[in-house]
Write a protein that holds these residues in place. Structure first.
Motif, PDB file in Angstrom:
ATOM      1  N   THR A 291       1.008 -17.796  19.518  1.00  0.00           N
ATOM      2  CA  THR A 291       0.547 -17.272  20.807  1.00  0.00           C
ATOM      3  C   THR A 291       0.212 -15.773  20.787  1.00  0.00           C
ATOM      4  OG1 THR A 291       1.596 -19.006  22.104  1.00  0.00           O
ATOM      5  CG2 THR A 291       1.229 -16.907  23.216  1.00  0.00           C
ATOM      6  N   PRO A 292       1.077 -14.885  20.262  1.00  0.00           N
ATOM      7  CA  PRO A 292       0.732 -13.459  20.337  1.00  0.00           C
ATOM      8  C   PRO A 292      -0.504 -13.107  19.516  1.00  0.00           C
ATOM      9  CG  PRO A 292       2.627 -13.767  18.915  1.00  0.00           C
ATOM     10  CD  PRO A 292       2.372 -15.088  19.588  1.00  0.00           C
ATOM     11  N   TYR A 353      -3.261 -23.647  27.379  1.00  0.00           N
ATOM     12  CA  TYR A 353      -3.528 -22.211  27.351  1.00  0.00           C
ATOM     13  C   TYR A 353      -2.334 -21.457  26.756  1.00  0.00           C
ATOM     14  CZ  TYR A 353      -7.721 -23.034  30.047  1.00  0.00           C
ATOM     15  OH  TYR A 353      -8.963 -23.471  30.438  1.00  0.00           O
ATOM     16  N   VAL A 354      -2.644 -20.562  25.816  1.00  0.00           N
ATOM     17  CA  VAL A 354      -1.566 -19.847  25.123  1.00  0.00           C
ATOM     18  C   VAL A 354      -0.803 -18.937  26.083  1.00  0.00           C
ATOM     19  CG1 VAL A 354      -2.652 -19.982  22.856  1.00  0.00           C
ATOM     20  CG2 VAL A 354      -3.139 -18.016  24.330  1.00  0.00           C
ATOM     21  N   LYS A 355      -1.447 -18.462  27.125  1.00  0.00           N
ATOM     22  CA  LYS A 355      -0.740 -17.586  28.062  1.00  0.00           C
ATOM     23  C   LYS A 355       0.341 -18.333  28.827  1.00  0.00           C
ATOM     24  CE  LYS A 355      -4.007 -13.801  28.481  1.00  0.00           C
ATOM     25  NZ  LYS A 355      -4.831 -12.946  29.363  1.00  0.00           N
ATOM     26  N   SER A 356       0.223 -19.665  28.932  1.00  0.00           N
ATOM     27  CA  SER A 356       1.308 -20.432  29.544  1.00  0.00           C
ATOM     28  C   SER A 356       2.517 -20.490  28.614  1.00  0.00           C
ATOM     29  CB  SER A 356       0.832 -21.843  29.897  1.00  0.00           C
ATOM     30  OG  SER A 356       0.605 -22.614  28.733  1.00  0.00           O
ATOM     31  N   ILE A 357       2.268 -20.459  27.314  1.00  0.00           N
ATOM     32  CA  ILE A 357       3.366 -20.442  26.338  1.00  0.00           C
ATOM     33  C   ILE A 357       4.058 -19.085  26.357  1.00  0.00           C
ATOM     34  CG2 ILE A 357       3.949 -20.717  23.885  1.00  0.00           C
ATOM     35  CD1 ILE A 357       1.356 -22.370  23.601  1.00  0.00           C
ATOM     36  N   ALA A 358       3.321 -18.042  26.769  1.00  0.00           N
ATOM     37  CA  ALA A 358       3.833 -16.676  26.725  1.00  0.00           C
ATOM     38  C   ALA A 358       4.891 -16.385  27.782  1.00  0.00           C
ATOM     39  CB  ALA A 358       2.679 -15.685  26.863  1.00  0.00           C
ATOM     40  N   LEU A 359       5.114 -17.296  28.712  1.00  0.00           N
ATOM     41  CA  LEU A 359       6.140 -17.099  29.736  1.00  0.00           C
ATOM     42  C   LEU A 359       7.516 -17.011  29.076  1.00  0.00           C
ATOM     43  CD1 LEU A 359       6.826 -17.085  32.824  1.00  0.00           C
ATOM     44  CD2 LEU A 359       7.126 -19.559  32.616  1.00  0.00           C
ATOM     45  N   THR A 388       7.441 -12.870  10.539  1.00  0.00           N
ATOM     46  CA  THR A 388       7.647 -11.451  10.847  1.00  0.00           C
ATOM     47  C   THR A 388       6.404 -10.841  11.487  1.00  0.00           C
ATOM     48  OG1 THR A 388       9.075 -11.381   8.878  1.00  0.00           O
ATOM     49  CG2 THR A 388       8.524  -9.287   9.909  1.00  0.00           C
ATOM     50  N   THR A 389       5.230 -11.318  11.097  1.00  0.00           N
ATOM     51  CA  THR A 389       3.989 -10.872  11.749  1.00  0.00           C
ATOM     52  C   THR A 389       3.973 -11.283  13.215  1.00  0.00           C
ATOM     53  OG1 THR A 389       2.750 -10.987   9.670  1.00  0.00           O
ATOM     54  CG2 THR A 389       1.470 -11.068  11.710  1.00  0.00           C
ATOM     55  N   ALA A 390       4.408 -12.506  13.503  1.00  0.00           N
ATOM     56  CA  ALA A 390       4.476 -12.968  14.890  1.00  0.00           C
ATOM     57  C   ALA A 390       5.465 -12.120  15.689  1.00  0.00           C
ATOM     58  CB  ALA A 390       4.863 -14.440  14.935  1.00  0.00           C
ATOM     59  N   LEU A 391       6.600 -11.792  15.088  1.00  0.00           N
ATOM     60  CA  LEU A 391       7.572 -10.916  15.732  1.00  0.00           C
ATOM     61  C   LEU A 391       6.937  -9.570  16.071  1.00  0.00           C
ATOM     62  CD1 LEU A 391      10.509 -10.017  16.474  1.00  0.00           C
ATOM     63  CD2 LEU A 391      10.772  -9.387  14.049  1.00  0.00           C
ATOM     64  N   ALA A 392       6.235  -8.995  15.100  1.00  0.00           N
ATOM     65  CA  ALA A 392       5.572  -7.705  15.318  1.00  0.00           C
ATOM     66  C   ALA A 392       4.541  -7.794  16.437  1.00  0.00           C
ATOM     67  CB  ALA A 392       4.909  -7.246  14.020  1.00  0.00           C
ATOM     68  N   ALA A 393       3.819  -8.907  16.477  1.00  0.00           N
ATOM     69  CA  ALA A 393       2.784  -9.072  17.506  1.00  0.00           C
ATOM     70  C   ALA A 393       3.389  -9.122  18.899  1.00  0.00           C
ATOM     71  CB  ALA A 393       1.974 -10.334  17.218  1.00  0.00           C
ATOM     72  N   THR A 457      -6.246  -6.946  13.448  1.00  0.00           N
ATOM     73  CA  THR A 457      -5.400  -8.145  13.414  1.00  0.00           C
ATOM     74  C   THR A 457      -5.951  -9.191  12.444  1.00  0.00           C
ATOM     75  OG1 THR A 457      -4.755  -7.784  15.717  1.00  0.00           O
ATOM     76  CG2 THR A 457      -4.372  -9.982  14.815  1.00  0.00           C
ATOM     77  N   ALA A 458      -7.236  -9.495  12.559  1.00  0.00           N
ATOM     78  CA  ALA A 458      -7.839 -10.516  11.692  1.00  0.00           C
ATOM     79  C   ALA A 458      -7.730 -10.118  10.228  1.00  0.00           C
ATOM     80  CB  ALA A 458      -9.298 -10.744  12.079  1.00  0.00           C
ATOM     81  N   GLN A 459      -7.944  -8.849   9.940  1.00  0.00           N
ATOM     82  CA  GLN A 459      -7.860  -8.392   8.553  1.00  0.00           C
ATOM     83  C   GLN A 459      -6.427  -8.489   8.036  1.00  0.00           C
ATOM     84  OE1 GLN A 459      -9.664  -4.563   7.778  1.00  0.00           O
ATOM     85  NE2 GLN A 459      -8.424  -4.234   5.943  1.00  0.00           N
ATOM     86  N   PHE A 460      -5.454  -8.156   8.882  1.00  0.00           N
ATOM     87  CA  PHE A 460      -4.053  -8.231   8.480  1.00  0.00           C
ATOM     88  C   PHE A 460      -3.671  -9.668   8.143  1.00  0.00           C
ATOM     89  CE2 PHE A 460       0.541  -8.260   9.030  1.00  0.00           C
ATOM     90  CZ  PHE A 460       0.925  -7.058   8.431  1.00  0.00           C
ATOM     91  N   ILE A 461      -4.116 -10.618   8.977  1.00  0.00           N
ATOM     92  CA  ILE A 461      -3.830 -12.033   8.721  1.00  0.00           C
ATOM     93  C   ILE A 461      -4.540 -12.498   7.452  1.00  0.00           C
ATOM     94  CG2 ILE A 461      -4.130 -14.377   9.624  1.00  0.00           C
ATOM     95  CD1 ILE A 461      -3.843 -13.212  12.445  1.00  0.00           C
ATOM     96  N   ALA A 462      -5.770 -12.018   7.256  1.00  0.00           N
ATOM     97  CA  ALA A 462      -6.521 -12.384   6.048  1.00  0.00           C
ATOM     98  C   ALA A 462      -5.804 -11.904   4.799  1.00  0.00           C
ATOM     99  CB  ALA A 462      -7.923 -11.808   6.113  1.00  0.00           C
ATOM    100  N   GLU A 463      -5.211 -10.725   4.855  1.00  0.00           N
ATOM    101  CA  GLU A 463      -4.474 -10.197   3.703  1.00  0.00           C
ATOM    102  C   GLU A 463      -3.227 -11.027   3.417  1.00  0.00           C
ATOM    103  OE1 GLU A 463      -3.827  -6.136   4.698  1.00  0.00           O
ATOM    104  OE2 GLU A 463      -5.923  -5.549   4.355  1.00  0.00           O
ATOM    105  N   LEU A 464      -2.592 -11.528   4.480  1.00  0.00           N
ATOM    106  CA  LEU A 464      -1.458 -12.444   4.283  1.00  0.00           C
ATOM    107  C   LEU A 464      -1.916 -13.698   3.550  1.00  0.00           C
ATOM    108  CD1 LEU A 464       0.552 -12.488   7.655  1.00  0.00           C
ATOM    109  CD2 LEU A 464       1.133 -11.291   5.551  1.00  0.00           C
TER     110      LEU A 464
END
Length: 471
Positions: A291-292, A353-359, A388-393, A457-464
């Motif tokens: 979600t984030p 919708y991901v924003k509903s998960i964000a509650l 850990t990336t999700a946590l950071a997000a 963000t996209a580049q960081f995920i691509a590097e992972l």
């Protein structure tokens, strides 16, 4: 156009009222009532369901106007193939409004045909509240069940054969145990006697269960099209995904339960904690992790995440490389479950919708993802970088109101907003542990947040992904 009813539809099965169901909602009708319908058809069972409505509203009247009949629309992806079909469910015989038909409710309590009780009164339903005995009917589900059993006990005495099997579907841990304890609490508060309490706990069986099926409910956007296709109006139309599983503790009491066959994904187990762990860590955990990043990449729904060139592989690697290894269980079965999760996320008929998960996202992440993060580090002495990336997000989003407006408890928002990173990570109220004690975690989270700030963000995920592939 005619409304669905016995005048329009010829039933294929004859049933006896053996099940009382507390809850008129979409979930039970698309899950338990559908399963019972299938058992009646495939195994020549005669299990009929009486639905009890304890809340206000007209659903009970609609159920009776349609003679208990309604249409289930099953839509989604199953074994790689799109599924989309309708069927009339005929396991429900009638509905009783607790507020308007309390005498009928009490008559049902003394039926010699009854065997099972199912319920889904939401997570807040199985609670004990101080109430007088003569508050009948009550707004409290547990109190109403206590009155139901008391009437049964008054009629049949302590006859052990008149006990019932309870299969609560509320999404709380130890739901059967919680229901039994609540009934005993009312029995004590109302001085109903030790003999009654002994009958409740000895003659009746309270099973802990875990249910899993996505039920979007009434398909409003498709209603006109479906009505024309079906040739009748159905005010109880309900949609569900193909996937489902019902896990029930208590093999001994349910050895003859008609749904326990190879035809159905209904499992009797001694301990359902494994199934709860895999659902929380994998299904719910994937939701909380994707979600984030979806928000940062302007991706609105879970389905769109599955179509995203960076996010789909991220979710898959998170599950396969970081979560599944932390769960004790058959890895082949877990991989099959992982594939089922991806199919469920791909469902083109559901706009989740991901924003509903964000509650209340921080509490969810603490429950769903932190245990996997800690277990992975304990096993490997390295960071699970996707988790850990999700946590950071999430930390970045909660600290950046111009990007994201958190919907969470004020105290949770306050503990993370405008705080130094070390202070956020060390806050045990947020995570259940001081995360700065994990080597390199603070540094990695800081690097990820820098990437998010710089719209990388996209580049960081691509590097992972490149790192995971050894590129």
């Amino acid at each position: 156009m005619q409304q669905l009813s016995n005048e329009l539809y010829t039933r294929k099965t004859a049933v006896v009222e053996r099940i009382v169901q507390f809850g008129t909602g979409n979930f039970l009708r698309a899950f338990v009532d559908w399963l019972i319908h299938e058992a009646n058809l495939q195994q020549q069972q005669d299990l009929g369901i009486v639905i009890v409505q304890s809340t206000s509203g007209s659903t009970s009247e609609v159920i009776n106007a349609q003679d208990g009949l309604y249409t289930l629309v099953t839509q989604g992806i199953q074994n790689g193939q799109q599924v989309n079909y309708e069927q009339v469910i005929e396991s429900v015989t009638r509905s009783i409004s607790l507020q308007n038909q309390y005498e009928e409710y009490m008559k049902l309590a003394v039926s010699e045909d009854l065997q099972y009780v199912v319920s889904n009164t939401t997570e807040a339903g199985i609670v004990y509240e101080q109430l007088p005995f003569d508050a009948q009917p009550s707004k409290n589900f547990v109190a109403n069940v206590t009155h139901f059993l008391w009437k049964r006990y008054e009629t049949f005495g302590a006859d052990p054969s008149k006990g019932l099997i309870f299969l609560p579907c509320e999404l709380i841990e130890q739901n059967g145990t919680a229901l039994k304890n609540g009934i005993v609490s009312y029995a004590n508060a109302w001085d109903l006697g030790q003999s009654f309490i002994d009958w409740v706990t000895g003659a009746n069986t309270f099973c802990n269960t875990l249910v899993d099926r996505i039920v979007p409910g009434f398909p409003k956007s498709q209603y006109e099209e479906l009505t024309l296709k079906l040739g009748y109006e159905d005010k109880l139309l309900v949609a569900a995904e193909p996937y489902y599983i019902w896990v029930i503790e208590n093999k001994e009491a349910l050895h003859s339960f008609p749904l326990v066959t190879n035809q159905f994904e209904v499992k009797l187990v001694d301990d359902l904690s494994y199934y709860r762990e895999r659902k929380v860590k994998m299904l719910n955990g994937a939701h909380s992790a994707l979600t984030p990043l979806a928000i940062l990449l302007d991706t609105d729904t879970v389905g769109q995440v599955m179509e995203h060139s960076k996010l789909r592989p991220f979710v898959q690697r998170l599950l396969v490389q970081e979560v599944i290894p932390t769960i004790n269980g058959d890895k082949e079965q877990l991989m099959t479950y992982q594939q089922a999760i991806l199919e469920r996320f791909e469902n083109p008929f559901i706009a989740h919708y991901v924003k509903s998960i964000a509650l209340n996202a921080l509490a969810k992440f603490k429950t769903r993802n932190i245990p996997s993060l800690l277990a992975y580090y304990k096993q490997n002495a390295t960071l699970p970088k996707h988790l850990t990336t999700a946590l950071a997000a999430w930390i970045y989003l909660y600290q950046t109101p111009e990007v994201f407006s958190p919907q969470d408890a004020p105290e949770a928002i306050e503990q993370i907003k405008a705080k130094p990173l070390a202070g956020v990570l060390s806050n045990e109220n947020l995570w259940g542990i001081d995360l700065t004690t994990i080597p390199q975690l603070e540094q990695f989270v800081g690097e990820a947040i820098t990437a998010f700030k710089e719209s990388q963000t996209a580049q960081f995920i691509a590097e992972l992904e490149e790192e995971a592939l050894g590129l």
